[in-house]
Every structure is written in C-alpha cells, then in structure tokens.
Design an enzyme around this catalytic site. Structure first.
Site, PDB file in Angstrom:
ATOM      1  N   VAL A   2       0.841  -1.194   0.000  1.00 42.01           N
ATOM      2  CA  VAL A   2       0.000   0.000   0.000  1.00 42.01           C
ATOM      3  C   VAL A   2       0.879   1.248   0.000  1.00 42.01           C
ATOM      4  O   VAL A   2       1.819   1.357   0.789  1.00 42.01           O
ATOM      5  CB  VAL A   2      -0.950   0.017   1.220  1.00 42.01           C
ATOM      6  N   LYS A  17      -3.425   0.390  -3.206  1.00 38.82           N
ATOM      7  CA  LYS A  17      -3.003  -0.968  -2.863  1.00 38.82           C
ATOM      8  C   LYS A  17      -2.685  -1.706  -4.159  1.00 38.82           C
ATOM      9  O   LYS A  17      -3.530  -1.803  -5.050  1.00 38.82           O
ATOM     10  CB  LYS A  17      -4.118  -1.682  -2.095  1.00 38.82           C
ATOM     11  N   ASP A 125     -10.997 -11.647   9.026  1.00 37.60           N
ATOM     12  CA  ASP A 125      -9.634 -11.375   9.490  1.00 37.60           C
ATOM     13  C   ASP A 125      -9.596 -10.087  10.313  1.00 37.60           C
ATOM     14  O   ASP A 125      -8.758  -9.209  10.084  1.00 37.60           O
ATOM     15  CB  ASP A 125      -8.662 -11.293   8.311  1.00 37.60           C
TER      16      ASP A 125
END
Length: 175
Positions: A2, A17, A125
């Site tokens: 990024v 990104k 996540d």
C-alpha cells in the site's frame, strides 16, 4: 503493498493498494484481489475504508481507496506495551482517557462490521492491524476485506480451509 498516492482526477490523496508482482502470477491471488475491491466497494459506512476504484496499470492490479492517516490499532497496542503510552494519540495505559478511547474504538469498529454483516459480508480477518485510525476527525475504519466472504458471490476458498490470523480467530473458526 500500500502506497500513499494522489488521484489527479478527483484531486485527493488516496491509498493505492497494489497486488505484488510475485502474487500477480497467481490466478487465485488476482481473483481474490479483484473480489476484495468488489466486496469492500459495495459497502458504504463511516467505519469501513471506502474503495474508490480498481484496475490495472502496466500489468499491475491496483485498488484505490480512502487514505486513513492515523496508523492502526496494532500500532497503538505496540506503543502501549513497549512505552506504557502512545504519544500520537496522547494515551497512557490504564488511564480513564485510555479506557474510554479504547471502548469507543471497539464500538465504532463493531458498527462497521455490523453494517457489513447486514449486507452479507463477513470479514474473516478482524485484528488490530486491520482496524485503522483516522485523525481528523477521529474515526475508526475497518480495512482489508481480502479474506471476506460475500453471501451473494461465489466462494474461492475451499470449504474447510482455514483463513485469517490464528491468534484472532474465533474458536469455532479454528475447529
């Protein structure tokens, strides 16, 4: 990977990104990267990082998204462990201000995740490194929907495959 970039068309700073070169050779990684942009791009909530665009430039896949400039919750936790304080957020571990600040950040992240869940998206996540802090105004932004599952879309993960960061997984996910 990024980077901070400048979107000349829109006249704004963005986070860009890029799919790293070694992963771009993998069709599965390319598909996952494109899905991340599509899944996060369909969500619109103040506590989720906004995706503006995705595409390719010179054979490099990219996602252009909201720039969040205050680091991550992981950075704050690390500073508190090492120094007992975080200078950038003026926090001292155990203080009333720290406790109130921490509760507010968790509640805000939960609001963003609730919005995603109501739209059929499950992050998979959630961890301090994926909870970003925006400085002005002070806002929490949940980031990185790379492992997210969307009820409306097809899955690219095999059933029974463990995805995410083990230290932050729910016990039933590990089982």
């Amino acid at each position: 990977i990024v980077f901070e970039a400048f979107d000349e068309k829109m006249g704004r700073r963005v986070a860009l990104k890029l799919l790293s070169r070694h992963l771009s050779a993998s069709k599965k990684a390319e598909t996952r990267f494109a899905r991340e942009a599509w899944i996060a791009g369909k969500l619109n909530h103040p506590n989720l990082v906004r995706v503006f665009d995705r595409g390719e430039l010179e054979d490099a896949a990219y996602i252009s998204m909201e720039l969040v400039d205050g680091g991550s919750l992981h950075d704050v936790i690390r500073n508190l462990k090492v120094w007992g304080k975080d200078e950038s957020w003026r926090l001292e571990f155990g203080s009333r201000d720290y406790i109130n600040w921490a509760i507010n950040q968790i509640v805000s992240a939960a609001k963003g995740l609730d919005h995603a869940h109501r739209h059929g998206v499950f992050h998979l996540d959630v961890k301090p490194a994926n909870i970003l802090l925006h400085r002005d105004p002070c806002v929490v932004k949940v980031a990185d929907f790379g492992l997210a599952v969307d009820e409306e879309g097809s899955r690219i993960t095999t059933i029974g495959t463990m995805m995410g960061t083990v230290a932050y997984m729910a016990p039933e996910q590990i089982r």
